[in-house]
Design an enzyme around this catalytic site. Structure first.
Site, PDB file in Angstrom:
ATOM      1  N   TRP A  27       0.835  -1.212   0.000  1.00  0.00           N
ATOM      2  CA  TRP A  27       0.000   0.000   0.000  1.00  0.00           C
ATOM      3  C   TRP A  27       0.868   1.261   0.000  1.00  0.00           C
ATOM      4  CZ3 TRP A  27      -0.590  -3.968   3.593  1.00  0.00           C
ATOM      5  CH2 TRP A  27       0.059  -3.799   4.818  1.00  0.00           C
ATOM      6  N   GLU A  40      -5.521   1.118   5.927  1.00  0.00           N
ATOM      7  CA  GLU A  40      -5.629   1.750   7.250  1.00  0.00           C
ATOM      8  C   GLU A  40      -6.707   1.085   8.112  1.00  0.00           C
ATOM      9  OE1 GLU A  40      -3.787   3.753   8.900  1.00  0.00           O
ATOM     10  OE2 GLU A  40      -2.379   4.016   7.264  1.00  0.00           O
ATOM     11  N   THR A  46      -4.307  -4.371  14.265  1.00  0.00           N
ATOM     12  CA  THR A  46      -3.761  -5.576  13.618  1.00  0.00           C
ATOM     13  C   THR A  46      -2.368  -5.285  13.070  1.00  0.00           C
ATOM     14  OG1 THR A  46      -6.048  -5.960  12.951  1.00  0.00           O
ATOM     15  CG2 THR A  46      -4.418  -7.417  12.007  1.00  0.00           C
ATOM     16  N   LEU A  83      -9.376 -11.721  10.398  1.00  0.00           N
ATOM     17  CA  LEU A  83      -8.809 -10.422  10.807  1.00  0.00           C
ATOM     18  C   LEU A  83      -9.448  -9.904  12.097  1.00  0.00           C
ATOM     19  CD1 LEU A  83      -8.362  -8.029   7.721  1.00  0.00           C
ATOM     20  CD2 LEU A  83      -6.627  -8.741   9.348  1.00  0.00           C
ATOM     21  N   GLY A  84     -10.678 -10.374  12.381  1.00  0.00           N
ATOM     22  CA  GLY A  84     -11.351  -9.955  13.608  1.00  0.00           C
ATOM     23  C   GLY A  84     -11.930  -8.540  13.507  1.00  0.00           C
ATOM     24  N   TYR A  85     -12.580  -8.114  14.586  1.00  0.00           N
ATOM     25  CA  TYR A  85     -13.220  -6.776  14.643  1.00  0.00           C
ATOM     26  C   TYR A  85     -14.021  -6.533  13.358  1.00  0.00           C
ATOM     27  CZ  TYR A  85      -9.820  -6.251  18.380  1.00  0.00           C
ATOM     28  OH  TYR A  85      -9.061  -6.433  19.511  1.00  0.00           O
ATOM     29  N   TYR A 129      -7.917   9.564  13.717  1.00  0.00           N
ATOM     30  CA  TYR A 129      -6.634   8.991  13.292  1.00  0.00           C
ATOM     31  C   TYR A 129      -6.692   8.539  11.829  1.00  0.00           C
ATOM     32  CZ  TYR A 129      -3.151   5.595  12.164  1.00  0.00           C
ATOM     33  OH  TYR A 129      -2.171   4.942  11.487  1.00  0.00           O
ATOM     34  N   ASP A 147      -1.803   7.266  16.824  1.00  0.00           N
ATOM     35  CA  ASP A 147      -2.234   5.921  17.220  1.00  0.00           C
ATOM     36  C   ASP A 147      -1.308   5.453  18.341  1.00  0.00           C
ATOM     37  OD1 ASP A 147       0.134   5.424  15.940  1.00  0.00           O
ATOM     38  OD2 ASP A 147      -0.613   3.783  14.696  1.00  0.00           O
ATOM     39  N   CYS A 220      17.244   2.364  21.116  1.00  0.00           N
ATOM     40  CA  CYS A 220      17.594   3.801  21.127  1.00  0.00           C
ATOM     41  C   CYS A 220      18.911   4.088  20.416  1.00  0.00           C
ATOM     42  CB  CYS A 220      17.654   4.303  22.564  1.00  0.00           C
ATOM     43  SG  CYS A 220      16.079   4.102  23.414  1.00  0.00           S
ATOM     44  N   CYS A 229      15.702  13.078  22.364  1.00  0.00           N
ATOM     45  CA  CYS A 229      14.692  12.324  23.122  1.00  0.00           C
ATOM     46  C   CYS A 229      14.910  12.418  24.637  1.00  0.00           C
ATOM     47  CB  CYS A 229      14.738  10.864  22.678  1.00  0.00           C
ATOM     48  SG  CYS A 229      13.590   9.825  23.590  1.00  0.00           S
TER      49      CYS A 229
HETATM   50 FE1  SF4 Z   1      14.645   5.485  22.207  1.00  0.00          FE
HETATM   51 FE2  SF4 Z   1      13.551   7.897  22.251  1.00  0.00          FE
HETATM   52 FE3  SF4 Z   1      14.203   6.807  19.937  1.00  0.00          FE
HETATM   53 FE4  SF4 Z   1      12.170   5.840  21.313  1.00  0.00          FE
HETATM   54  S1  SF4 Z   1      12.299   7.859  20.418  1.00  0.00           S
HETATM   55  S2  SF4 Z   1      13.782   4.622  20.343  1.00  0.00           S
HETATM   56  S3  SF4 Z   1      12.871   6.102  23.398  1.00  0.00           S
HETATM   57  S4  SF4 Z   1      15.596   7.380  21.569  1.00  0.00           S
END
Ligand code: SF4
Length: 371
Positions: A27, A40, A46, A83-85, A129, A147, A220, A229
């Site tokens: 898609w 979507e 799912t 698929l359910g729902y 969404y 989401d 991370c 982050c």
């Molecule tokens: Fe890690 Fe932040 Fe990246 Fe998520 S957004 S993977 S918590 S560094």
């Protein structure tokens, strides 16, 4: 760092990452709003790997909005089976019929999917969404999405420690998602780039949540936004998002009977307005904590003592917060009893109908000769 600066840096990093790391999904090879809409809806609750064969089959069998509008209820339920729902597929057809009717009223030849956010949002089965996802992906509009994946990514990047489902916090997350996608549009306009920046930015957030910023053990070290982050910097990735305590699972027990008479089996269709409406199943009863033997349940359901109950392998499965155990018994009858409800069908006839997933397992056992 100013918030606007941070937003700009996140957008640039995410777009760069997505251009190198996006999965090749069918898609994503199209801009047809109908195909994106179907994906979507299937992807709600799912996983991608589950959806892939269902989407391919659906698009092959029902390639246009008109085809969905005209399809029989049996056809759409069969294509969705597993698929359910199932409310999703009924709403998909309602929406396809609305689009087709509207087009007819406007004397148009082809049913086009609407391209205005409010019109998309007004269709059955489409929430904020999904409308945002369709408008950004199919039409490259700066409409935000939020989401479970995006919520997790944003709460971690911005270090939001309140429950993201709580109204005020949820609205704050929508605002952040809006700022990000709007910034993608602005950056693209500044570069006089007519590309798909809104589409890619939104998809990059979903993709990061699915592949890197996972609920457990996020990766991370390979994350494109790790320097921005808060959760990573403060070592709080396991704490965020703060979703509170999970509701305990509830156990439910059902007894089902596979009644056979001269190579035919009794099945029943679930009524409208209940879970799994329109799907087929073998006669079954929920025990609700009653200490009844299967023979007693059979007698109260069918009005006579069964000749013999042959136990079949039990089926265990979970739906939302319910842990369900289905104990099934085969009953071979010399004479077909008079029963108001249900139909007697052969293996082959049953195979073309859509069954609930637990009863599909019983049926597969019958078809494979395992039962
Ligand atoms: Fe890690 Fe932040 Fe990246 Fe998520 S957004 S993977 S918590 S560094």
């Amino acid at each position: 760092m100013k918030r606007s600066e941070k937003i700009q840096m996140i957008v640039a990093a995410m777009l760069g990452w997505f251009s190198q790391n996006a999965r090749d999904l069918p898609w994503r090879r199209t801009q047809d709003p109908y195909a994106i809409w179907v994906s979507e809806i299937m992807l709600q609750q799912t996983q991608v790997k589950t959806v892939l064969p269902f989407w391919e089959r659906w698009m092959c069998e029902l390639p246009t909005i008109e085809a969905v509008a005209k399809a029989t209820p049996d056809k759409i339920h069969k294509l969705w089976e597993g698929l359910g729902y199932y409310t999703r597929v009924r709403n998909l057809q309602k929406a396809a019929r609305q689009i087709t009717e509207k087009r007819k009223a406007e004397s148009g030849n082809k049913s086009e999917f609407p391209n205005k956010f409010d019109e998309v949002l007004a269709l059955p089965g489409i929430g904020r969404y999904t409308a945002g996802a369709i408008c950004s992906i199919a039409f490259n509009q700066p409409t935000p999405i939020l989401d479970g994946n995006v919520m997790r990514v944003l709460t971690r990047i911005f270090g939001i420690d309140k429950d993201p489902r709580e109204k005020g916090t949820n609205e704050r997350l929508w605002e952040l998602a809006g700022e990000l996608v709007f910034n993608a549009k602005t950056q693209s306009a500044q570069r006089r780039n007519k590309g798909n920046s809104c589409s890619y930015l939104n998809q990059s957030l979903m993709e990061l949540g699915a592949l890197v910023c996972t609920p457990r053990n996020p990766q991370c070290l390979i994350c494109p936004v790790k320097k921005l982050c808060v959760a990573f910097k403060e070592n709080r990735t396991e704490e965020l998002p703060n979703l509170g305590k999970r509701e305990a699972a509830t156990a439910r027990r059902f007894v089902a009977f596979v009644l056979e008479h001269q190579g035919k089996f009794l099945i029943r269709q679930r009524p409208e307005k209940v879970v799994n409406a329109h799907l087929w199943e073998f006669p079954n009863v929920e025990l609700n904590g009653q200490a009844l033997t299967p023979a007693e349940v059979f007698k109260s359901e069918f009005g006579f003592v069964p000749p013999e109950l042959e136990p079949l392998p039990p089926v265990k499965h979970s739906i939302t917060r319910y842990r369900i155990t289905l104990e099934a018994f085969r009953v071979s009858l010399k004479r077909a009893p008079k029963m108001g409800q249900g139909m007697w069908l052969s293996h082959a006839e049953m195979s073309s109908l859509a069954f609930t997933s637990a009863h599909r397992k019983i049926l597969s056992g019958l078809n494979n000769g395992l039962i």
